[in-house]
Motif scaffolding. Structure first.
Motif, PDB file in Angstrom:
ATOM      1  N   GLN A 267      45.057  52.450  45.314  1.00 35.53           N
ATOM      2  CA  GLN A 267      45.303  51.118  44.800  1.00 35.53           C
ATOM      3  C   GLN A 267      44.051  50.268  45.016  1.00 35.53           C
ATOM      4  OE1 GLN A 267      48.586  49.820  47.429  1.00 35.53           O
ATOM      5  NE2 GLN A 267      47.245  48.146  48.038  1.00 35.53           N
ATOM      6  N   PRO A 268      43.876  49.218  44.222  1.00 33.37           N
ATOM      7  CA  PRO A 268      42.677  48.397  44.351  1.00 33.37           C
ATOM      8  C   PRO A 268      42.537  47.812  45.757  1.00 33.37           C
ATOM      9  CG  PRO A 268      43.881  47.840  42.358  1.00 33.37           C
ATOM     10  CD  PRO A 268      44.771  48.743  43.151  1.00 33.37           C
TER      11      PRO A 268
ATOM     12  N   VAL B 288      49.342  46.606  42.200  1.00 35.16           N
ATOM     13  CA  VAL B 288      49.344  46.707  40.739  1.00 35.16           C
ATOM     14  C   VAL B 288      47.921  46.480  40.243  1.00 35.16           C
ATOM     15  CG1 VAL B 288      50.235  45.683  38.616  1.00 35.16           C
ATOM     16  CG2 VAL B 288      51.738  45.965  40.600  1.00 35.16           C
ATOM     17  N   ASP B 289      47.484  47.312  39.316  1.00 29.37           N
ATOM     18  CA  ASP B 289      46.077  47.290  38.903  1.00 29.37           C
ATOM     19  C   ASP B 289      45.749  46.180  37.931  1.00 29.37           C
ATOM     20  OD1 ASP B 289      44.967  50.089  39.980  1.00 29.37           O
ATOM     21  OD2 ASP B 289      47.022  50.358  39.267  1.00 29.37           O
ATOM     22  N   TYR B 290      46.679  45.829  37.037  1.00 27.48           N
ATOM     23  CA  TYR B 290      46.429  44.796  36.039  1.00 27.48           C
ATOM     24  C   TYR B 290      47.351  43.611  36.301  1.00 27.48           C
ATOM     25  CZ  TYR B 290      43.927  48.490  33.570  1.00 27.48           C
ATOM     26  OH  TYR B 290      43.050  49.496  33.237  1.00 27.48           O
ATOM     27  N   ILE B 291      46.759  42.448  36.479  1.00 29.73           N
ATOM     28  CA  ILE B 291      47.523  41.230  36.727  1.00 29.73           C
ATOM     29  C   ILE B 291      47.579  40.454  35.420  1.00 29.73           C
ATOM     30  CG2 ILE B 291      47.784  39.223  38.216  1.00 29.73           C
ATOM     31  CD1 ILE B 291      47.650  41.911  39.705  1.00 29.73           C
ATOM     32  N   GLY B 292      48.755  40.396  34.827  1.00 25.89           N
ATOM     33  CA  GLY B 292      48.905  39.750  33.529  1.00 25.89           C
ATOM     34  C   GLY B 292      49.321  38.300  33.649  1.00 25.89           C
ATOM     35  N   THR B 293      48.953  37.517  32.634  1.00 26.80           N
ATOM     36  CA  THR B 293      49.332  36.100  32.625  1.00 26.80           C
ATOM     37  C   THR B 293      49.280  35.533  31.217  1.00 26.80           C
ATOM     38  OG1 THR B 293      48.884  33.939  33.648  1.00 26.80           O
ATOM     39  CG2 THR B 293      46.977  35.236  32.949  1.00 26.80           C
TER      40      THR B 293
ATOM     41  N   VAL C 112      59.657  48.614  43.710  1.00 26.22           N
ATOM     42  CA  VAL C 112      58.419  48.377  42.958  1.00 26.22           C
ATOM     43  C   VAL C 112      57.262  49.112  43.615  1.00 26.22           C
ATOM     44  CG1 VAL C 112      56.865  46.648  41.995  1.00 26.22           C
ATOM     45  CG2 VAL C 112      59.277  46.092  42.316  1.00 26.22           C
ATOM     46  N   LYS C 113      57.186  49.011  44.926  1.00 30.30           N
ATOM     47  CA  LYS C 113      56.084  49.635  45.655  1.00 30.30           C
ATOM     48  C   LYS C 113      56.095  51.143  45.492  1.00 30.30           C
ATOM     49  CE  LYS C 113      52.595  49.745  48.535  1.00 30.30           C
ATOM     50  NZ  LYS C 113      51.241  49.436  48.013  1.00 30.30           N
ATOM     51  N   ASN C 114      57.267  51.723  45.555  1.00 28.67           N
ATOM     52  CA  ASN C 114      57.367  53.183  45.390  1.00 28.67           C
ATOM     53  C   ASN C 114      56.904  53.602  43.993  1.00 28.67           C
ATOM     54  OD1 ASN C 114      58.301  53.630  47.965  1.00 28.67           O
ATOM     55  ND2 ASN C 114      60.464  53.622  47.386  1.00 28.67           N
TER      56      ASN C 114
ATOM     57  N   LEU D  75      51.809  40.844  43.064  1.00 30.29           N
ATOM     58  CA  LEU D  75      51.329  42.026  42.345  1.00 30.29           C
ATOM     59  C   LEU D  75      50.146  42.655  43.074  1.00 30.29           C
ATOM     60  CD1 LEU D  75      51.490  40.879  38.608  1.00 30.29           C
ATOM     61  CD2 LEU D  75      53.094  42.359  39.829  1.00 30.29           C
ATOM     62  N   MET D  76      49.261  41.828  43.576  1.00 29.87           N
ATOM     63  CA  MET D  76      48.096  42.342  44.283  1.00 29.87           C
ATOM     64  C   MET D  76      48.507  43.015  45.582  1.00 29.87           C
ATOM     65  SD  MET D  76      45.588  39.122  43.480  1.00 29.87           S
ATOM     66  CE  MET D  76      44.393  39.555  44.719  1.00 29.87           C
TER      67      MET D  76
END
Length: 611
Positions: free
Chosen positions: A20-21, A241-246, A207-209, A236-237
């Motif tokens: 993960q990032p 999660v790799d992409y944070i949408g908005t 979600v984490k799993n 999300l971070m």
């Protein structure tokens, strides 16, 4: 879920796991439904978004950009809104999408007729294929197809420039899985969280799993239907999660770009001094006053220090607490000149005025009053001694930036001791005047080596007062101890010491939480030393306050164990909120309540029984 489990097991065996990032940048940002903004493509591009999304419909021989078919408008084609602007920027940047080399992904959500729409897109991109060929062009834009995608068995029927937005419940062969750029799903598959507070522990674990399982098969993760909020971005971070949408492009960009500035970690924690409280609040004349000003220190700055220091500071040991209204005579938000003038003279004045009334007439300051009582006054700062706060205790000028005139005022003032930087503001003739009145040193240690009852002016090198997080060391504590020792030994009638934690304010102006927090911790060490001295002396009153708050700081996340913090700033200037005032020792109860900042002057004199 059985198919999902088998899928992940299959690819965990054959694919390299993806971590993960560990840090986030604009490459991790996703401009959701970008075309709905006033400036499609350009707004997201100007903010350096890493993924830009466009929804398309095939209409005749063209691809139209719209969220729903009913909202299709002429000329809003995918070519007009995205391809042509993108190619123009690549040309301007000598073949790169972004001048700094950051990569870009175009997420194209085909709303219907997926096979035909993709064929049309393939045709439109053929003349520019090289700009989208990530296998052979390291600067290429990656095209990711989402929405009405072809079945995975048909991936190889389309140009290799196309990658696909994978789904967790879909089966892929090993070969086809190589064309999957990322795996996406709705967060509502796991939780109905509204983006406020915390995701419940069981739902968070789900979600984490999921995120971890996708990483184990070597793919990045995107979740859609996530609320637009800072709390959601942070969650999300934390989940990895790799992409944070908005949909709020500027909000997310501001948060991501300031992640470092808006976070903090203590350089070192310290153990607070535990006061004895034997003379705290007793009603008797105070012989000495130690007035500690945290420049720019509001409640959030104080609490940043509390959190960074494991939940407790010297500041938290005070029992007598009040609040001060900080507005100046001409502004809701004071500056340090008007704020310190209120403390030193008892009068509210205009911003930028130093020891002057609103009519630009000199106001008698506390140093001049105490000189008549043969009570010596000392000033210690972690900036220039001609700065607005210290200057307000000795100078009378209508402009805080007139440093040379302010320096001249020091030579004619009754101040007995100064420790700070800023010798550059003093003309040679002014230095000579100071030497005639006392001793001029360049090291704090000189106060110990040269015993003198004369006035002393210590001008340290500006490097000595550099920010704490840049290696200042224990200057402020050492200067405090030296000042108290000097004043105590030369002033039998008592002393008044003003010490300023100057650079809490500087960190607020810079919007750097780490700067603020470590300055707060350093200032708190001095508070502890002051409390300890007050207990030993028995006749000293300690007052701690601020001239104003700086930065509009709010704290959003913290860990009392590690001291790590995250926050945000609403301004790079002063705010108008009230600031705390705490006191310890004889007459400390005078400082409780809610009052105007200029009434602190009266309270200081009341402690000394001066009318």
């Amino acid at each position: 879920m059985k198919r999902l489990h088998l899928l992940f097991l299959l690819f965990f065996i054959g694919n390299k796991a993806m971590a993960q990032p560990t840090s986030y940048s604009m490459k991790n940002t996703h401009a959701h439904n970008d075309y709905l903004h006033e400036l499609p493509f350009y707004e997201a591009y100007s903010l350096h978004y890493g993924m830009i999304e466009a929804d398309v419909f095939k209409q005749g021989d063209d691809l139209m950009v719209a969220h729903e078919k009913s909202s299709i408008r002429p000329n809003r084609t995918f070519k007009n809104l995205y391809i042509e602007p993108l190619l123009k920027q690549i040309s301007l940047n000598n073949g790169k999408v972004y001048a700094n080399g950051q990569r870009l992904q175009l997420l194209i959500d085909i709303k219907e007729n997926g096979f035909e729409a993709l064929r049309l897109l393939e045709k439109q991109l053929t003349p520019y294929r090289n700009y989208f060929d990530v296998k052979n062009n390291p600067d290429a834009v990656q095209i990711v197809i989402s929405g009405d995608m072809p079945e995975s068995i048909d991936f190889d029927k389309f140009d290799e420039i196309f990658y696909f937005d994978g789904r967790p419940r879909q089966n892929y062969s090993v070969k086809n899985f190589e064309r999957v750029a990322l795996l996406s799903t709705s967060i509502t598959d796991f939780t109905r969280w509204n983006g406020k507070g915390l995701i419940t522990a069981p739902q968070y674990l789900k979600v984490k799993n999921f995120v971890d399982s996708v990483h184990r098969i070597g793919k990045p993760v995107r979740l859609w239907a996530v609320p637009n909020s800072l709390t959601a971005y942070k969650a999300l971070m934390k989940l990895g999660v790799d992409y944070i949408g908005t949909d709020n492009l500027s909000e997310l960009a501001n948060y991501i770009k300031n992640l470092e500035a808006f976070s903090a970690k203590p350089i070192a924690q310290h153990i607070p001094y535990l006061p004895m409280y034997q003379v705290d609040g007793i009603q008797k004349k105070s012989k000495n006053i130690i007035f500690l000003i945290g420049d720019g220190m509001g409640l959030a700055q104080i609490y940043s220090g509390i959190a960074a220091n494991g939940g407790k500071l010297n500041w938290t040991n005070f029992k007598h607490i009040g609040f001060s209204k900080t507005n100046s005579a001409d502004s809701f938000c004071t500056d340090s000149a008007a704020g310190a003038t209120a403390f030193s003279t008892g009068e509210k004045t205009n911003n930028r005025y130093i020891g002057m009334s609103t009519e630009q007439q000199p106001l008698e300051n506390i140093a001049e009053i105490l000189d008549k009582k043969k009570i010596k006054v000392g000033l210690v700062v972690s900036e220039e001694i001609t700065g607005a706060t210290p200057a307000s205790f000795y100078a009378h000028q209508p402009e805080r930036d007139w440093s040379q005139l302010i320096a001249n005022d020091l030579a004619t003032s009754p101040i007995s001791l100064t420790i700070g930087a800023g010798v550059e503001s003093f003309r040679p003739e002014t230095i000579e005047q100071l030497k005639k009145k006392g001793k001029v040193f360049t090291k704090i240690e000189a106060l110990e080596q040269v015993k003198t009852k004369e006035k002393t002016f210590v001008f340290v090198d500006k490097n000595e007062v550099r920010p704490k997080h840049e290696g200042r060391g224990e200057y402020l504590s050492e200067a405090f101890e030296a000042a108290v020792k000097q004043l105590e030994s030369t002033s039998p009638n008592g002393f008044f010491l003003m010490l300023e934690g100057s650079k809490i304010d500087w960190g607020g102006h810079a919007n750097q939480l780490n700067y603020v927090t470590n300055e707060m911790l350093d200032f708190d060490k001095v508070i502890g030393k002051a409390l300890e001295y007050a207990d030993k002396n028995g006749e000293t009153t300690i007052i701690v306050t601020a001239d104003h708050e700086t930065g509009g700081l709010s704290l959003l996340e913290g860990d009392f164990k590690t001291g790590k913090l995250e926050g945000s700033f609403s301004t790079n200037d002063h705010s108008g909120i009230a600031v705390p005032v705490v006191a310890y020792g004889p007459n400390a109860q005078i400082f409780t309540g809610f009052y105007e900042n200029n009434t602190i002057f009266e309270k200081l004199l009341k402690c000394l029984r001066i009318k």
